[in-house]
Design a protein around this motif. Structure first.
Motif, PDB file in Angstrom:
ATOM      1  N   LEU A 125     -16.061 -10.138   3.554  1.00  0.00           N
ATOM      2  CA  LEU A 125     -15.682 -10.513   2.193  1.00  0.00           C
ATOM      3  C   LEU A 125     -14.172 -10.431   2.103  1.00  0.00           C
ATOM      4  N   LEU A 126     -13.548 -11.446   1.561  1.00  0.00           N
ATOM      5  CA  LEU A 126     -12.109 -11.427   1.331  1.00  0.00           C
ATOM      6  C   LEU A 126     -11.894 -11.548  -0.169  1.00  0.00           C
ATOM      7  N   ALA A 127     -11.299 -10.536  -0.753  1.00  0.00           N
ATOM      8  CA  ALA A 127     -11.136 -10.489  -2.202  1.00  0.00           C
ATOM      9  C   ALA A 127      -9.888 -11.285  -2.586  1.00  0.00           C
TER      10      ALA A 127
ATOM     11  N   PHE B  91      -8.261  -1.336   1.703  1.00  0.00           N
ATOM     12  CA  PHE B  91      -7.477  -1.276   0.463  1.00  0.00           C
ATOM     13  C   PHE B  91      -5.999  -1.390   0.819  1.00  0.00           C
ATOM     14  N   VAL B  92      -5.302  -2.184   0.072  1.00  0.00           N
ATOM     15  CA  VAL B  92      -3.876  -2.391   0.303  1.00  0.00           C
ATOM     16  C   VAL B  92      -3.100  -1.768  -0.851  1.00  0.00           C
ATOM     17  N   ASP B  93      -2.047  -1.041  -0.499  1.00  0.00           N
ATOM     18  CA  ASP B  93      -1.191  -0.449  -1.529  1.00  0.00           C
ATOM     19  C   ASP B  93      -0.233  -1.515  -2.046  1.00  0.00           C
ATOM     20  N   VAL B  94      -0.521  -2.014  -3.237  1.00  0.00           N
ATOM     21  CA  VAL B  94       0.307  -3.094  -3.776  1.00  0.00           C
ATOM     22  C   VAL B  94       1.548  -2.554  -4.483  1.00  0.00           C
ATOM     23  N   ALA B  95       1.684  -1.226  -4.563  1.00  0.00           N
ATOM     24  CA  ALA B  95       2.914  -0.652  -5.124  1.00  0.00           C
ATOM     25  C   ALA B  95       3.974  -0.449  -4.049  1.00  0.00           C
ATOM     26  N   ALA B  96       3.575  -0.563  -2.794  1.00  0.00           N
ATOM     27  CA  ALA B  96       4.524  -0.345  -1.699  1.00  0.00           C
ATOM     28  C   ALA B  96       5.671  -1.343  -1.812  1.00  0.00           C
ATOM     29  N   PRO B 111      -8.680  -3.352  -3.440  1.00  0.00           N
ATOM     30  CA  PRO B 111      -9.584  -3.825  -2.379  1.00  0.00           C
ATOM     31  C   PRO B 111      -9.186  -5.219  -1.920  1.00  0.00           C
ATOM     32  N   GLN B 112      -9.031  -5.384  -0.619  1.00  0.00           N
ATOM     33  CA  GLN B 112      -8.568  -6.667  -0.082  1.00  0.00           C
ATOM     34  C   GLN B 112      -9.635  -7.346   0.758  1.00  0.00           C
ATOM     35  N   ALA B 113     -10.433  -6.578   1.474  1.00  0.00           N
ATOM     36  CA  ALA B 113     -11.456  -7.179   2.338  1.00  0.00           C
ATOM     37  C   ALA B 113     -12.520  -6.139   2.649  1.00  0.00           C
ATOM     38  N   ALA B 114     -13.690  -6.643   3.030  1.00  0.00           N
ATOM     39  CA  ALA B 114     -14.755  -5.750   3.482  1.00  0.00           C
ATOM     40  C   ALA B 114     -15.470  -6.404   4.646  1.00  0.00           C
ATOM     41  N   THR B 115     -15.740  -5.621   5.651  1.00  0.00           N
ATOM     42  CA  THR B 115     -16.489  -6.114   6.803  1.00  0.00           C
ATOM     43  C   THR B 115     -17.837  -5.422   6.840  1.00  0.00           C
TER      44      THR B 115
END
Lengths: 384, 380
Positions: A125-127, B91-96, B111-115
């Protein structure tokens, strides 16, 4: 053949037992599929099956069982938008907020216990967020490339952001939030983005709505030039053979774009807002059809006039068009409280596809690995 | 962060009522976190808990997020990996890189992706140059995410016959692999509860049968009881010895020291500088016979009943603070110190806030074309 005649000639297609993963199969959703008598034979002849979605909830996979009957498999996904097949093994499905990559985990010749010859597992899944993804493509390097309608650009997923902009129409000043021209369709050619469709060339947020009747256009991605204009909500450009095909949704016409003359040349009419297109072989096009409803963005278009003149009602479903004859030869109609269909994708070589769903524990139980992986460790253990 | 679920503010030492549990903070937990500075993620009770020392007004906060179940956690260069029982979320830190933070947060994990890998029993995750490295407990191996299949096995313990030779449908792992760490030099170190090749074989020698080994074949420590998470620290490693309630320091020469011992089963470990966090839980019925369950008459002090996390100063070998879930909380699965996360937030995957949060990346033009090729419009 008229639509009423189509309905009369159609047969109800029951879904495969137990395929709906949330207890809301077609019956639960009050959906009914009506197929033309020759639909199954056509799929067999062409050696394809079909994938399409009907928002708000369903992804449909339509193939043929061992008895030659239609085999319909459905899964629950939130607002299926663009669909792209990457070879025989991979299926990309855009949904309301996500892009899903499905992988076929069956080897060639392998079948499930229920006889399916493709089993797509939602592997990643790519959000991407609420960006209104429309058409989806895959480039020559296997990288996803899709239409980000809300930001007016072509985009790809990213490891560090919701998306990265890749290209936008030259009349826009860049990717910005707010749908200005309703960029929606993407034609890939030889693994590269080739053409896009948009409903107008407005630069104002929501300005495209004023151009729905006749301001749609097709753009060449490489040059940025307009290659056809005067269209009504064009969607789903596809490059096939030496032709550029487009669904001129607002007139209910499927046709080619004469690139030399910059003209859209209708090939066939179907009773609906045509969107979603897949070319099969040299002779057939499979086009999706949605139902306009008074007051929505699909109404007030030339299609309304044509339907009224002909005394036709619009239909939700897919039509198989013989492009040599310009005729609808097969169909699969969907009856029930749904109106939209955004894309249809032919799956070459697949006879009876299935997919793992997300809502029951089968997603946890479906575990696969490659049997060719080495089995004997070295003295220190295996570490590849 | 826009539209994030509002956490409740709490005072140091307060008992905080939450949706699915309560957290009782004892000791200078918030001060320690604020001093690092860091926030804390705790995977427990089927959810991910956020303990941040500052909600933007100087008040600590506790919040919870659903991610599909509790699983191991891992820090990455750009954020956090969090597993649930069947998939791995990135999860990506978008405040970085944003001096002012992102929507009031100095670390904002989106949340950016899930495998999807299915129920393969992932019990720990590390990251090296090739990406996530999973401890695949059910199949007694280390694995990588695979584009097509559930996972790709890359290492099996030398005492087993190798991946695919055993009964992969058998219930119960042979070795009960518990943790993995990747050293700065790239060497992977793995803990195992036993050196058996038979399903559930590790149970026969659970007391003292555990080991820490390198994937190169070196046996680094033996005689352990249910070792779980391993983390690189300095020139050596820290190891959670679950069955004794000990946090151990494993030196580069193989020396093994006890950093601290608590009257609880330990699961979950992270270390940032001299501060370590461990998860703990009171021994349950299934842990009879373990040294940690053979404590003094009358049982452990009240503060070690239930389940929670503890901060430990590994330089002074002292307990700094503890946070305890009240009520019927499940054992902590893992805990992670998020550097810089004084005002930490994490958006629940597939939730409204995450769906509405769109982060636009840098323009990456099409090959040979660029995002927009300069040209003159053709006359229509």
């Amino acid at each position: 053949m008229s639509v009423s005649a189509m309905q009369a000639a159609s047969a109800r297609v029951p879904p495969e037992a137990g395929t709906a993963d949330d207890g809301t199969g077609p019956a639960g959703d009050e959906l009914e599929l009506l197929a033309s008598p020759g639909m199954a034979a056509w799929l067999v002849d062409q050696r394809v099956s079909l994938a399409f979605g009907t928002p708000p909830l369903k992804l449909w996979l339509v193939g043929v069982d061992d008895d030659g009957e239609l085999a319909v498999f459905d899964r629950s996904l939130d607002k299926v938008m663009g669909i792209a097949a990457e070879g025989a093994e991979r299926l990309w499905v855009a949904t309301r907020f996500e892009l899903w990559r499905f992988e076929n985990v069956l080897d060639p010749g392998e079948r499930t216990a229920d006889g399916q010859d493709r089993l797509y597992v939602p592997r990643q899944l790519l959000a991407v967020g609420d960006v209104n993804v429309h058409d989806v493509g895959v480039d020559a390097d296997g990288r996803d490339l899709w239409v980000n309608t809300r930001f007016g650009c072509l985009a790809s997923t990213s490891t560090s952001a919701s998306f990265v902009p890749r290209w936008w129409p030259p009349f826009l000043d860049g990717p910005r939030q707010g749908d200005r021209c309703h960029l929606n369709g993407l034609a890939m050619r030889d693994g590269q983005a080739a053409f896009v469709t948009c409903v107008s060339r407005s630069t104002e947020v929501d300005g495209w709505r004023d151009g729905r009747r006749d301001q749609g256009c097709v753009l060449d991605v490489a040059s940025g030039e307009v290659v056809a204009t005067g269209l009504s909500m064009p969607h789903s450009p596809r490059w096939h053979g030496d032709d550029l095909w487009v669904a001129n949704a607002g007139t209910g016409e499927l046709g080619r774009v004469d690139l030399a003359r910059g003209r859209f040349e209708p090939v066939a009419f179907a009773p609906g807002f045509l969107r979603g297109l897949s070319l099969v072989g040299d002779r057939f096009a499979v086009v999706g059809s949605s139902k306009p409803r008074r007051g929505d963005i699909y109404s007030g278009l030339p299609l309304d006039d044509v339907l009224e003149e002909r005394g036709l009602a619009p239909h939700l479903g897919i039509f198989v068009v013989d492009v040599d004859l310009g005729e609808l030869v097969e169909w699969l109609l969907i009856e029930g409280p749904v109106r939209e269909l955004f894309d249809v994708c032919a799956l070459p070589g697949a006879r009876r596809p299935a997919a793992i769903g997300l809502l029951t524990d089968e997603i946890r139980r479906e575990i696969t690995f490659d049997p060719r992986w080495p089995a004997v460790p070295s003295a220190g253990g295996q570490h590849a | 962060m826009p539209d994030a679920v509002s956490p409740r503010a709490v005072s140091p030492g307060a008992v905080v009522g939450l949706l699915s549990a309560e957290v009782d903070v004892t000791g200078p937990l918030w001060e320690r976190l604020a001093g690092i500075p860091a926030g804390l993620l705790v995977s427990a009770n089927g959810r991910l808990w956020i303990l941040a020392p500052d909600d933007g007004s100087g008040t600590p906060t506790v919040a919870e997020r659903g991610i599909g179940g509790a699983g191991p956690l891992c820090r990455t260069a750009t954020g956090v990996l969090a597993a649930n029982p069947w998939q791995l979320w990135t999860f990506v830190d978008v405040a970085a890189g944003r001096p002012a933070g992102f929507a009031g947060h100095d670390v904002a994990l989106v949340p950016q992706a899930a495998t999807t890998f299915g129920s393969i029993g992932v019990c720990d995750v590390a990251v090296d140059v090739d990406g996530p490295l999973l401890v695949v407990g059910r199949f007694d191996c280390l694995g990588r995410l695979d584009r097509r299949h559930s996972f790709r096995p890359v290492w099996t313990p030398p005492w087993t016959a190798g991946f695919g030779t055993g009964d992969t449908e058998a219930v119960g792992a042979a070795s009960n692999l518990g943790g993995v760490a990747v050293s700065p030099g790239g060497r992977a170190v793995v803990s195992a509860a036993g050196r058996s090749a038979e399903p559930n074989g590790w149970r026969d020698g659970v007391v003292g049968g555990g080991v820490v080994v390198s994937t190169g074949g070196d046996v680094l420590a033996t005689g352990l009881t249910l070792p779980r998470q391993v983390r690189a620290h300095g020139s050596g490693h820290l190891v959670v010895e679950s069955g004794t309630g000990r946090l151990l320091r494993l030196g580069p020469d193989g020396g093994l020291d006890v950093v601290i011992e608590v009257p609880a089963v330990l699961t979950g470990l992270d270390v940032l500088g001299t501060t370590a966090v461990v998860g703990w839980s009171a021994p349950g019925e299934g842990q009879t016979g373990l040294p940690v369950a053979e404590g003094p008459a009358g049982g452990a002090p009240a503060r070690w009943r239930g389940t929670g996390v503890a901060l430990i100063d590994v330089a002074t070998a002292s307990l700094v603070a503890s946070a305890r879930f009240l009520g019927n909380a499940d054992p902590v699965v893992d805990a992670l110190l998020v550097q810089g996360g004084r005002r930490l937030d994490l958006l629940a995957p597939r939730g409204d806030a995450a769906n509405r949060t769109v982060v636009v990346g840098e323009v990456d033009g099409l090959p040979g074309l660029g995002p927009v090729r300069a040209h003159a419009q053709s006359p229509e």
